[in-house]
Scaffold this motif. Structure first.
Motif, PDB file in Angstrom:
ATOM      1  N   VAL A 130     -46.169 -20.095 -10.983  1.00 30.49           N
ATOM      2  CA  VAL A 130     -46.523 -19.298  -9.806  1.00 30.49           C
ATOM      3  C   VAL A 130     -46.348 -20.134  -8.537  1.00 30.49           C
ATOM      4  O   VAL A 130     -45.798 -19.650  -7.541  1.00 30.49           O
ATOM      5  CB  VAL A 130     -47.963 -18.745  -9.918  1.00 30.49           C
ATOM      6  N   TYR A 131     -46.777 -21.390  -8.558  1.00 29.72           N
ATOM      7  CA  TYR A 131     -46.615 -22.254  -7.385  1.00 29.72           C
ATOM      8  C   TYR A 131     -45.135 -22.426  -7.057  1.00 29.72           C
ATOM      9  O   TYR A 131     -44.744 -22.418  -5.897  1.00 29.72           O
ATOM     10  CB  TYR A 131     -47.253 -23.627  -7.601  1.00 29.72           C
ATOM     11  N   GLN A 132     -44.325 -22.564  -8.094  1.00 28.29           N
ATOM     12  CA  GLN A 132     -42.886 -22.708  -7.904  1.00 28.29           C
ATOM     13  C   GLN A 132     -42.292 -21.428  -7.302  1.00 28.29           C
ATOM     14  O   GLN A 132     -41.450 -21.483  -6.402  1.00 28.29           O
ATOM     15  CB  GLN A 132     -42.230 -23.038  -9.243  1.00 28.29           C
ATOM     16  N   LEU A 133     -42.732 -20.277  -7.785  1.00 28.64           N
ATOM     17  CA  LEU A 133     -42.268 -19.001  -7.243  1.00 28.64           C
ATOM     18  C   LEU A 133     -42.628 -18.865  -5.764  1.00 28.64           C
ATOM     19  O   LEU A 133     -41.787 -18.473  -4.945  1.00 28.64           O
ATOM     20  CB  LEU A 133     -42.868 -17.835  -8.033  1.00 28.64           C
ATOM     21  N   LEU A 134     -43.866 -19.203  -5.421  1.00 35.71           N
ATOM     22  CA  LEU A 134     -44.304 -19.121  -4.032  1.00 35.71           C
ATOM     23  C   LEU A 134     -43.482 -20.056  -3.144  1.00 35.71           C
ATOM     24  O   LEU A 134     -43.092 -19.688  -2.034  1.00 35.71           O
ATOM     25  CB  LEU A 134     -45.798 -19.439  -3.917  1.00 35.71           C
ATOM     26  N   CYS A 169     -53.925 -14.907 -13.720  1.00 35.37           N
ATOM     27  CA  CYS A 169     -53.587 -16.214 -13.160  1.00 35.37           C
ATOM     28  C   CYS A 169     -53.806 -16.221 -11.645  1.00 35.37           C
ATOM     29  O   CYS A 169     -54.416 -17.151 -11.100  1.00 35.37           O
ATOM     30  CB  CYS A 169     -52.134 -16.546 -13.504  1.00 35.37           C
ATOM     31  N   LEU A 170     -53.336 -15.200 -10.961  1.00 38.54           N
ATOM     32  CA  LEU A 170     -53.511 -15.104  -9.516  1.00 38.54           C
ATOM     33  C   LEU A 170     -54.982 -15.016  -9.144  1.00 38.54           C
ATOM     34  O   LEU A 170     -55.444 -15.665  -8.195  1.00 38.54           O
ATOM     35  CB  LEU A 170     -52.745 -13.891  -8.969  1.00 38.54           C
ATOM     36  N   ARG A 171     -55.745 -14.218  -9.889  1.00 39.56           N
ATOM     37  CA  ARG A 171     -57.182 -14.073  -9.620  1.00 39.56           C
ATOM     38  C   ARG A 171     -57.889 -15.421  -9.713  1.00 39.56           C
ATOM     39  O   ARG A 171     -58.686 -15.790  -8.842  1.00 39.56           O
ATOM     40  CB  ARG A 171     -57.810 -13.081 -10.603  1.00 39.56           C
ATOM     41  N   LYS A 172     -57.581 -16.176 -10.759  1.00 35.30           N
ATOM     42  CA  LYS A 172     -58.207 -17.485 -10.963  1.00 35.30           C
ATOM     43  C   LYS A 172     -57.865 -18.434  -9.814  1.00 35.30           C
ATOM     44  O   LYS A 172     -58.719 -19.151  -9.302  1.00 35.30           O
ATOM     45  CB  LYS A 172     -57.714 -18.069 -12.295  1.00 35.30           C
ATOM     46  N   LYS A 184     -41.122 -16.129  -3.344  1.00 35.72           N
ATOM     47  CA  LYS A 184     -41.576 -14.965  -4.119  1.00 35.72           C
ATOM     48  C   LYS A 184     -43.084 -14.830  -3.920  1.00 35.72           C
ATOM     49  O   LYS A 184     -43.871 -15.563  -4.521  1.00 35.72           O
ATOM     50  CB  LYS A 184     -41.262 -15.131  -5.611  1.00 35.72           C
ATOM     51  N   HIS A 185     -43.494 -13.903  -3.039  1.00 34.20           N
ATOM     52  CA  HIS A 185     -44.913 -13.781  -2.692  1.00 34.20           C
ATOM     53  C   HIS A 185     -45.570 -12.525  -3.257  1.00 34.20           C
ATOM     54  O   HIS A 185     -46.784 -12.413  -3.247  1.00 34.20           O
ATOM     55  CB  HIS A 185     -45.077 -13.790  -1.165  1.00 34.20           C
ATOM     56  N   ARG A 186     -44.765 -11.588  -3.718  1.00 34.13           N
ATOM     57  CA  ARG A 186     -45.314 -10.329  -4.226  1.00 34.13           C
ATOM     58  C   ARG A 186     -45.344 -10.369  -5.754  1.00 34.13           C
ATOM     59  O   ARG A 186     -44.400 -10.839  -6.403  1.00 34.13           O
ATOM     60  CB  ARG A 186     -44.481  -9.162  -3.727  1.00 34.13           C
ATOM     61  N   PRO A 187     -46.426  -9.864  -6.361  1.00 34.03           N
ATOM     62  CA  PRO A 187     -46.551  -9.902  -7.822  1.00 34.03           C
ATOM     63  C   PRO A 187     -45.371  -9.268  -8.554  1.00 34.03           C
ATOM     64  O   PRO A 187     -44.911  -9.799  -9.563  1.00 34.03           O
ATOM     65  CB  PRO A 187     -47.852  -9.139  -8.093  1.00 34.03           C
TER      66      PRO A 187
END
Length: 116
Positions: free
Chosen positions: A33-37, A62-65, A41-44
């Protein structure tokens, strides 16, 4: 000075940050997710489409956590249909730098083990 006097107390691991590292490394998708951001890539929906094997349910957990830990911030835009985007917080930038340093340390350990 009394020579029997104790000058050091037992040092403990930092509880909250240790739990954060454990939870993030325990979630096999957080680093992705960090790599995507980092790659815009910011949208689920974009995230799920960009990574094979990543489901919406697992991504949302994962995003919630990460939002609970303060690593990511969830931005909800008042549009129809609703738009949600995620970004790394200032604290998250610091935390990710620490994770990067841990990865560099792991690489160093592996190089040392290969040369022995």
């Amino acid at each position: 000075m009394n020579t029997n006097e104790k000058i050091f107390s037992r040092k403990s691991a930092p509880e909250r940050s240790a739990r954060m590292v454990e939870a993030i490394y325990g979630c096999k998708w957080s680093l992705t997710v960090y790599q995507l951001l980092q790659n815009g890539k910011h949208r689920p929906g974009e995230m799920v489409k960009s990574v094979e094997g990543l489901s919406t349910k697992v991504l949302n957990e994962c995003l919630r956590k990460n939002v609970e830990f303060g690593i990511l911030q969830k931005n909800i835009y008042p549009e129809v249909p609703p738009r949600v985007e995620y970004e790394v917080t200032d604290f998250g930038q610091k935390f990710i730098r620490i994770l990067d340093q841990l990865e560099q340390l792991q690489d160093e350990i592996e190089r040392d083990n290969q040369s022995n």
